[in-house]
Scaffold this motif. Structure first.
Motif, PDB file in Angstrom:
ATOM      1  N   VAL A   1      12.226  -0.843 -12.016  1.00 51.07           N
ATOM      2  CA  VAL A   1      12.012  -0.895 -10.451  1.00 51.07           C
ATOM      3  C   VAL A   1      12.466   0.290  -9.822  1.00 51.07           C
ATOM      4  N   ASN A   2      13.266   1.044 -10.370  1.00 47.90           N
ATOM      5  CA  ASN A   2      13.601   2.555  -9.841  1.00 47.90           C
ATOM      6  C   ASN A   2      12.453   3.418 -10.068  1.00 47.90           C
ATOM      7  N   ASP A   3      11.835   3.427 -10.987  1.00 43.38           N
ATOM      8  CA  ASP A   3      10.943   4.455 -11.350  1.00 43.38           C
ATOM      9  C   ASP A   3       9.562   3.898 -10.439  1.00 43.38           C
ATOM     10  N   LEU A   4       9.542   2.483 -10.402  1.00 42.60           N
ATOM     11  CA  LEU A   4       8.227   2.180  -9.525  1.00 42.60           C
ATOM     12  C   LEU A   4       8.371   2.578  -7.990  1.00 42.60           C
ATOM     13  N   ILE A   5       9.531   2.543  -7.801  1.00 40.57           N
ATOM     14  CA  ILE A   5       9.824   2.891  -6.282  1.00 40.57           C
ATOM     15  C   ILE A   5       9.613   4.415  -5.883  1.00 40.57           C
ATOM     16  N   THR A   6       9.957   5.198  -6.719  1.00 41.68           N
ATOM     17  CA  THR A   6       9.816   6.607  -6.626  1.00 41.68           C
ATOM     18  C   THR A   6       8.451   6.968  -6.915  1.00 41.68           C
TER      19      THR A   6
ATOM     20  N   SER B   1       9.364  14.613 -20.927  1.00 41.58           N
ATOM     21  CA  SER B   1       8.439  15.916 -20.932  1.00 41.58           C
ATOM     22  C   SER B   1       6.886  15.631 -20.803  1.00 41.58           C
ATOM     23  N   TYR B   2       6.475  14.481 -20.885  1.00 37.20           N
ATOM     24  CA  TYR B   2       5.104  14.131 -21.052  1.00 37.20           C
ATOM     25  C   TYR B   2       4.536  13.572 -19.790  1.00 37.20           C
ATOM     26  N   ILE B   3       5.528  12.594 -19.265  1.00 41.82           N
ATOM     27  CA  ILE B   3       5.126  11.560 -18.163  1.00 41.82           C
ATOM     28  C   ILE B   3       6.043  11.710 -17.033  1.00 41.82           C
ATOM     29  N   ASP B   4       5.947  11.397 -15.864  1.00 39.92           N
ATOM     30  CA  ASP B   4       6.958  11.322 -14.831  1.00 39.92           C
ATOM     31  C   ASP B   4       7.590   9.963 -14.849  1.00 39.92           C
ATOM     32  N   GLN B   5       6.929   8.925 -15.246  1.00 41.98           N
ATOM     33  CA  GLN B   5       7.332   7.667 -15.088  1.00 41.98           C
ATOM     34  C   GLN B   5       8.012   7.222 -16.546  1.00 41.98           C
ATOM     35  N   TRP B   6       8.818   8.050 -17.178  1.00 40.61           N
ATOM     36  CA  TRP B   6       9.497   7.960 -18.234  1.00 40.61           C
ATOM     37  C   TRP B   6      10.391   6.937 -18.118  1.00 40.61           C
ATOM     38  N   GLN B   7      11.176   6.807 -17.215  1.00 35.88           N
ATOM     39  CA  GLN B   7      12.207   5.802 -17.186  1.00 35.88           C
ATOM     40  C   GLN B   7      11.406   4.239 -17.192  1.00 35.88           C
ATOM     41  N   LEU B   8      10.084   4.060 -16.498  1.00 31.94           N
ATOM     42  CA  LEU B   8       9.403   2.901 -16.482  1.00 31.94           C
ATOM     43  C   LEU B   8       9.135   2.605 -17.956  1.00 31.94           C
TER      44      LEU B   8
END
Length: 648
Positions: A92-97, A584-591
């Motif tokens: 959810v936090n990664d979706l918000i950002t 290193s490759y994607i911004d949504q790594w936490q997702l």
């Protein structure tokens, strides 16, 4: 009143469903962001529309979460709810950002509510008074819903005896979904109210979830009345501390939380029902779940250590020197996960505050290097002694309670220390301590990494090699020590306590003493992990004590397979490496990390070490191979199938 609304939803969900929802803070933030998105295009009326629509949207999201994920874990130990919702926090936090960015956003209130009002000698905006009136009305309406309606009667009955409710022909699962959605909607309302008062930001959820847990613990887990009283009480205590005793701000509420848990674990208004009594599942350890024999695992372990020994040489040859730094991080987290496994995997103690020992070990190590001795050996010895002493004190108070209450009291101690390091000059306050140099030796005999240089062919190895090999030696030695303890009678008693504490007590073992000893050893090893990180990197900061570290190390332990020692270390390696590669490759790594972990909690609860067994036991796989591979797995792991035995 914001605390009341936030804690009420959290308490209702736990009281009815036994779900400790760490994603409640993100639902709080989601309500604020939904309102922000709705109010912007609509102008002056947008706030009022958002106040109605945004909580409904959060409620729908909450119901979807319950149906897709939480529902699959009913009947399991509450630890798995914690793990699942921790994964949902990342998602959810990664979706918000991703949708709204990482910066705080202003969420203006309607001009009519921004007017100053003088009342009883106090001069505040109308919005301040509106929060109090609106929050009170919503809390009263929630109480009426729970106590004066058929819906409330059913969910209260379900919290007492859910099987009896099912027997009466009521689809209690549908009411669970509505309850989870209603609790999420209350969190969304709280987020809107506070977001309009301050700003909306991606961190607003993580900043309120711990105070929310403090409130429900003080009031009583699962008690709506306790949530209301606890919310008001904590809000007043924090305000008075901020005004009259600034030093105690951030400390006093956790002191109260610990005191209440020690004296009356069920809280001011709580009862034993709703405190984890409804689940009949146990912690699922990973031992006996793989296809490899003990001898094969030992050989792989030797091969792994051998590979780690040559990594610095290969890194110099290939030029990929960053791999050494990454492996150092993995080894430190592996030691941290190993320390937790001693109490979680073998004694069945869920410690939500294990980062306390990691952080204290780091501070003790750095302070020793700065003021007592530059020797890393001395610093780590001090870290172990300090952490073991604190673990004994925390264990003496905490192990008197069990289950969810033990998890909460350890969380309270960790938060107490986390807030304390901001208060003192000798800890560096919010900035921490930096610029520490370490010496690997004693009495002037040893190696100074800053002056170390050894030529090897065309390459020159610096002090980083010394740090790496020392770290590797400590981690391997700690694993061997832990394995020796577990294979000794002490470890056998711990495992018997995990399987049945009551039976272990009946045959004459002092269960409390054994759990306390395990907690002390675990705290000491966690202190070594923190001390190693601080000594290698030359700094320590309050973030070492942040609760998120406790969540991550539990994730690693369960991901690898608790109750195996090597499994949590494997889980730490996979988690840290995956985080490094994905970021290193994607911004949504936490997702991505969150989704993968949620899937693991649901489908592979025994961890990576049992993955082959889980696949072999799957109905599709079993039907495809006729059970032959499954039987072979059982033979290799030393596990027999009772059906096979009966056929023979």
């Amino acid at each position: 009143m914001v605390y009341v609304l936030l804690a009420a939803g959290l308490s209702i969900i736990f009281g009815v469903m036994d779900v400790i929802n760490f994603a409640h803070g993100e639902q709080f933030a989601l309500g604020a962001y939904f309102a922000f998105a709705i109010a912007g295009p609509l102008g002056g009326a947008g706030f009022w529309v958002a106040l109605v629509v945004a909580p409904l949207l959060v409620g729908v999201v909450g119901m979807g979460i319950e149906r897709l994920t939480v529902k699959r874990l009913y009947g399991r130990d509450p630890l798995y709810h914690i793990l699942l919702t921790f994964g949902l926090v990342l998602i959810v936090n990664d979706l918000i950002t991703s949708a709204w960015g990482k910066s705080a956003q202003p969420f203006p209130i309607p001009p009519i509510l921004d007017q100053p009002v003088a009342l009883f000698g106090f001069n505040y905006s109308l919005y301040n008074y509106g929060i109090i009136v609106f929050g009170s009305a919503l809390a009263l309406g929630t109480w009426l819903l729970l106590n004066r309606t058929r819906f409330g009667m059913i969910i209260r009955a379900g919290s007492e005896d859910r099987e009896m409710v099912r027997t009466l022909g009521i689809d209690i699962d549908r009411y669970y979904t509505l309850t989870f959605g209603f609790g999420a909607a209350l969190a969304g309302v709280a987020g809107i109210v506070l977001g309009a008062y301050q700003n909306v930001s991606p961190t607003m959820g993580s900043s309120v979830i711990i105070p929310a847990f403090v409130i429900v613990v003080l009031g009583g887990l699962g008690s709506f009345r306790g949530a209301v009283v606890g919310g008001l009480f904590v809000g007043l205590v924090q305000t008075f501390a901020r005004t009259y005793a600034p030093f105690l701000e951030g400390l006093i509420v956790f002191l109260l939380m610990i005191s209440v848990l020690v004296v009356k674990p069920t809280g001011l208004f709580g009862t034993s029902v709703g405190a984890g009594d409804h689940h009949d599942g146990a912690l699922l350890h990973g031992s006996g779940g793989g296809v490899l024999s003990a001898e094969t695992r030992a050989k792989l372990g030797y091969a792994g250590v051998g590979a780690l020994l040559v990594v610095p040489l290969l890194a110099e040859v290939t030029g990929v020197t960053y791999s050494v730094t990454l492996l150092e991080d993995i080894l430190i987290w592996a030691l941290f996960a190993l320390s937790l496994d001693l109490v979680l995997g073998y004694a069945g103690l869920v410690s939500l505050g294990h980062t306390l020992f990691y952080g204290v070990g780091a501070y003790a190590s750095v302070l020793t290097l700065m003021h007592l001795s530059p020797s890393v050996f001395v610093a780590l010895a001090v870290a172990v002694a300090v952490c073991a002493a604190i673990a004994w004190g925390v264990g003496y108070l905490s192990i008197r309670v069990s289950g969810v209450f033990f998890a909460m009291i350890t969380l309270g101690f960790a938060e107490l220390f986390y807030n304390a390091v901001f208060k003192f000059d000798f800890t560096g306050g919010p900035d921490g301590l930096f610029g520490v140099d370490a010496f690997y030796g004693l009495a002037g005999l040893g190696v100074d990494p800053g002056e170390f240089a050894v030529p090897l062919g065309p390459f020159v190895h610096d002090g980083g090699v010394v740090q790496y090999y020392f770290l590797l030696a400590v981690v391997v030695g700690s694993y061997l020590l832990a394995r020796r303890l577990i294979r000794a009678p002490f470890g056998s008693v711990l495992q018997s306590i995990r399987e049945s504490e009551e039976r272990a007590s009946f045959i004459g073992y002092d269960v409390t003493a054994y759990k306390r000893r395990a907690f002390v050893v675990s705290g000491g090893l966690a202190g070594v992990a923190g001390g190693l990180f601080a000594a290698d990197n030359g700094y320590v900061a309050p973030s070492f004590l942040h609760w998120i570290n406790s969540g991550e190390v539990i994730v690693m332990t369960v991901l690898g397979g608790m109750g195996t020692l090597y499994g949590p270390m494997l889980g730490a390696g996979v988690f840290v490496a995956a985080e490094d590669v994905l970021s290193s490759y994607i911004d949504q790594w936490q997702l991505v990390t969150g989704v993968l972990f949620v899937l693991f909690v649901i489908f592979v609860p025994r961890g990576l070490v049992s993955l082959s067994r889980t696949v072999a036991d799957h109905p599709l796989f079993e039907s495809a191979v006729g059970g032959r591979f499954r039987d072979r797995v059982g033979e290799q792991a030393g596990v027999t199938d009772p059906e096979v035995d009966r056929r023979e």
